[in-house]
Scaffold this active site. Structure first.
Site, mmCIF file in Angstrom:
data_model
loop_
_atom_site.group_PDB
_atom_site.id
_atom_site.type_symbol
_atom_site.label_atom_id
_atom_site.label_comp_id
_atom_site.label_asym_id
_atom_site.label_seq_id
_atom_site.Cartn_x
_atom_site.Cartn_y
_atom_site.Cartn_z
ATOM 1 N N GLY A 137 36.798 20.859 3.919
ATOM 2 C CA GLY A 137 37.944 20.092 4.438
ATOM 3 C C GLY A 137 37.672 19.436 5.776
ATOM 4 N N ILE A 138 36.661 19.899 6.524
ATOM 5 C CA ILE A 138 36.395 19.242 7.814
ATOM 6 C C ILE A 138 35.514 18.002 7.635
ATOM 7 C CG2 ILE A 138 36.604 21.444 9.039
ATOM 8 C CD1 ILE A 138 33.612 21.155 9.813
ATOM 9 N N SER A 139 35.021 17.796 6.432
ATOM 10 C CA SER A 139 34.154 16.622 6.212
ATOM 11 C C SER A 139 34.786 15.569 5.317
ATOM 12 C CB SER A 139 32.818 17.069 5.595
ATOM 13 O OG SER A 139 32.077 17.850 6.506
ATOM 14 N N PRO A 151 33.586 14.377 -0.433
ATOM 15 C CA PRO A 151 34.685 15.069 -1.104
ATOM 16 C C PRO A 151 34.597 16.575 -0.891
ATOM 17 C CG PRO A 151 33.020 14.355 -2.701
ATOM 18 C CD PRO A 151 32.609 13.791 -1.368
ATOM 19 N N ASP A 152 35.756 17.247 -0.902
ATOM 20 C CA ASP A 152 35.681 18.712 -0.929
ATOM 21 C C ASP A 152 35.421 19.130 -2.378
ATOM 22 O OD1 ASP A 152 38.143 18.598 -2.192
ATOM 23 O OD2 ASP A 152 39.267 19.522 -0.573
ATOM 24 N N PHE A 153 35.555 20.394 -2.666
ATOM 25 C CA PHE A 153 35.217 20.863 -4.012
ATOM 26 C C PHE A 153 36.448 20.987 -4.906
ATOM 27 C CE2 PHE A 153 31.848 22.131 -1.225
ATOM 28 C CZ PHE A 153 30.717 21.835 -1.951
ATOM 29 N N ARG A 154 37.525 21.557 -4.346
ATOM 30 C CA ARG A 154 38.603 22.027 -5.219
ATOM 31 C C ARG A 154 39.918 21.266 -5.086
ATOM 32 N NH1 ARG A 154 35.424 26.107 -3.648
ATOM 33 N NH2 ARG A 154 34.409 27.250 -5.332
ATOM 34 N N ASN A 175 29.411 24.360 4.701
ATOM 35 C CA ASN A 175 29.058 23.003 4.309
ATOM 36 C C ASN A 175 27.552 22.790 4.316
ATOM 37 O OD1 ASN A 175 31.754 22.704 4.167
ATOM 38 N ND2 ASN A 175 31.976 21.578 6.087
ATOM 39 N N ASP A 199 26.301 19.782 4.506
ATOM 40 C CA ASP A 199 26.079 18.407 4.976
ATOM 41 C C ASP A 199 25.457 18.317 6.371
ATOM 42 O OD1 ASP A 199 28.246 18.907 6.749
ATOM 43 O OD2 ASP A 199 29.704 18.083 5.332
ATOM 44 N N HIS A 231 25.757 28.503 3.310
ATOM 45 C CA HIS A 231 25.301 28.093 1.980
ATOM 46 C C HIS A 231 24.097 27.158 2.049
ATOM 47 C CE1 HIS A 231 29.628 29.075 0.406
ATOM 48 N NE2 HIS A 231 28.886 30.144 0.589
ATOM 49 N N THR A 242 39.085 25.073 4.660
ATOM 50 C CA THR A 242 38.438 25.813 3.561
ATOM 51 C C THR A 242 39.466 26.535 2.700
ATOM 52 O OG1 THR A 242 36.958 27.649 2.982
ATOM 53 C CG2 THR A 242 37.904 27.705 5.197
HETATM 54 P P1 OAD Z 1 37.194 23.734 -1.149
HETATM 55 O O1 OAD Z 1 37.184 22.403 -1.809
HETATM 56 O O2 OAD Z 1 37.261 24.921 -2.023
HETATM 57 O O3 OAD Z 1 38.437 23.816 -0.141
HETATM 58 C C1 OAD Z 1 38.676 22.810 0.786
HETATM 59 C C2 OAD Z 1 39.998 23.106 1.494
HETATM 60 O O4 OAD Z 1 40.172 22.149 2.508
HETATM 61 C C3 OAD Z 1 41.214 23.027 0.582
HETATM 62 O O5 OAD Z 1 42.104 24.078 0.896
HETATM 63 C C4 OAD Z 1 41.834 21.657 0.932
HETATM 64 O O6 OAD Z 1 43.235 21.644 0.801
HETATM 65 C C5 OAD Z 1 41.443 21.545 2.380
HETATM 66 N N1 OAD Z 1 41.266 20.173 2.871
HETATM 67 C C6 OAD Z 1 40.728 19.099 2.261
HETATM 68 N N2 OAD Z 1 40.657 18.036 3.085
HETATM 69 C C7 OAD Z 1 41.184 18.455 4.270
HETATM 70 C C8 OAD Z 1 41.394 17.852 5.531
HETATM 71 N N3 OAD Z 1 41.048 16.569 5.783
HETATM 72 N N4 OAD Z 1 41.953 18.578 6.506
HETATM 73 C C9 OAD Z 1 42.317 19.871 6.294
HETATM 74 N N5 OAD Z 1 42.147 20.496 5.120
HETATM 75 C C10 OAD Z 1 41.576 19.818 4.127
HETATM 76 O O7 OAD Z 1 35.933 23.777 -0.185
HETATM 77 P P2 OAD Z 1 35.279 25.051 0.492
HETATM 78 O O8 OAD Z 1 36.301 26.044 0.884
HETATM 79 O O9 OAD Z 1 34.372 24.556 1.547
HETATM 80 O O10 OAD Z 1 29.662 26.382 -2.436
HETATM 81 O O11 OAD Z 1 34.412 25.620 -0.702
HETATM 82 C C11 OAD Z 1 33.604 26.754 -0.538
HETATM 83 C C12 OAD Z 1 32.364 26.676 -1.360
HETATM 84 O O12 OAD Z 1 32.698 26.404 -2.716
HETATM 85 C C13 OAD Z 1 31.409 25.562 -0.988
HETATM 86 O O13 OAD Z 1 30.574 25.882 0.090
HETATM 87 C C14 OAD Z 1 30.639 25.334 -2.250
HETATM 88 C C15 OAD Z 1 31.747 25.471 -3.265
HETATM 89 O O14 OAD Z 1 31.370 25.904 -4.512
HETATM 90 C C16 OAD Z 1 28.369 26.023 -2.656
HETATM 91 O O15 OAD Z 1 27.983 24.893 -2.605
HETATM 92 C C17 OAD Z 1 27.460 27.162 -2.925
#
Ligand code: OAD
Length: 310
Positions: free
Chosen positions: A44-46, A52-55, A126, A128, A145, A223
């Site tokens: 979410g910080i990127s 893109p984030d993941f979920r 992240n 990145d 990671h 996150t």
């Molecule tokens: P996720 O995609 O699971 O979660 C991102 C979170 O950030 C979500 O709760 C979003 O609502 C929030 N978000 C998105 N954009 C935002 C913004 N601009 N400001 C504030 N919040 C925002 O990503 P991670 O938690 O990083 O693993 O995922 C964890 C791991 O799952 C990753 O490191 C990756 C993935 O599978 C590997 O690559 C091994």
């Protein structure tokens, strides 16, 4: 834990924040002189950098991998799938290669904590490397990671390192490129990203227990806190350290995560230290910087980063 230990633990829980919000955290920082801050961050910080984030439904990476025809979205980050179908991961790696992006205000805020001598460590999920691009020194970062800083041949013992620029060049050439590299190195080459089922970097195991017990403030940024063991760090923060989550949605709640956030619970006994800012990570850190009187410092850092990258 024994009943007595639980009682002692509860007695230590004095209310640490005047208010459970950004202002309350800023006042705590000013009052206590917090200088062993641990940051935990995720995708979410990127997102404001265009990564893109993941979920996140719809925009997250895991909603947009149809072209790879994967059994599950996470399969793209598994060795089994990579061995059978390296093309999918290489194609994604080409798109997400860190050179294509620039750090966000949130990355610069983490650097600012360091510049002010207040950052104990930043634990980032992240891959990145934006924290480093924003100027955070290597010793302040734990890339939980892994990242694109190095590469290696898979299934070799001991691991055979490969220069990351060789892998980048090969991936840019497409299938012919990575197949040639595979032949030349005696196996498929992947960046030093931790795939599901792989061990985390030794640096993580060496540092996290000490850092979390020493921390006097935990900042959790962008996150979903669904991936272990990273998410378990929230519950390992020193009980006398306030914890602030800045995220678009509440995550890591104690209902789902051992030792997780309690900001949603009513009553002082239930929440003595957790705060939540619901919104974009950049807005959250800008608000925190403003409450601390650091807005100009943050703007200067962001501007210097922009100049450097041109
Ligand atoms: P996720 O995609 O699971 O979660 C991102 C979170 O950030 C979500 O709760 C979003 O609502 C929030 N978000 C998105 N954009 C935002 C913004 N601009 N400001 C504030 N919040 C925002 O990503 P991670 O938690 O990083 O693993 O995922 C964890 C791991 O799952 C990753 O490191 C990756 C993935 O599978 C590997 O690559 C091994």
């Amino acid at each position: 834990m024994t009943a007595q230990a639980t009682l002692v633990d509860q007695q230590l829980r004095e209310r640490l924040l005047e208010t459970f919000d950004i202002e309350g955290v800023a006042r705590y920082m000013a009052r206590s002189g917090a200088h062993r801050i641990v940051v935990m961050c995720g995708a979410g910080i990127s997102t404001s950098a265009g990564i893109p984030d993941f979920r996140s439904p719809g925009t997250g990476l895991y909603s947009n991998l149809q072209k790879y025809n994967l059994p599950t979205p996470e399969a793209i980050f598994t060795l089994d799938h990579f061995r059978q179908n390296p093309w999918a991961f290489y194609e994604l790696a080409r798109e997400l290669w860190p050179d294509n992006f620039k750090p966000t205000p949130c990355h610069y805020f983490i650097r600012l904590l360091h510049e002010k001598g207040l950052l104990l460590r930043c634990y980032s999920q992240n891959i990145d490397s934006m924290e480093r691009q924003a100027g955070l020194p290597a010793e302040k970062l734990v890339a939980v990671h892994g990242n694109f800083d190095g590469a290696h041949v898979i299934d070799t013992q001991p691991e055979v390192p490969v220069d990351i620029t060789e892998l980048k060049t090969a991936i840019e050439k497409g299938e012919e490129g990575w197949q040639e590299l595979c032949k030349c190195k005696g196996g498929l080459v992947k960046p030093t990203i931790v795939f599901f089922g792989e061990s985390l970097p030794p640096r993580f195991c060496d540092l996290y227990l000490h850092d979390l017990s020493a921390c006097d403030l935990l900042l959790v940024l962008g996150t979903s806190l669904v991936v272990a063991p990273f998410n378990s760090l929230v519950g390992k923060a020193n009980p006398s350290a306030p914890r602030l989550l800045i995220n678009r949605e509440p995550t890591g709640l104690c209902d789902d995560l051992l030792g997780g956030f309690q900001f949603h619970l009513e009553g002082e006994a239930a929440n003595w230290r957790d705060a939540f800012y619901e919104g974009n990570a950049d807005d959250g850190v800008l608000a925190l910087a403003s409450a601390l009187g650091w807005s100009a410092d943050l703007e200067t850092l962001i501007a210097s980063g922009c100049q450097r990258s041109h």
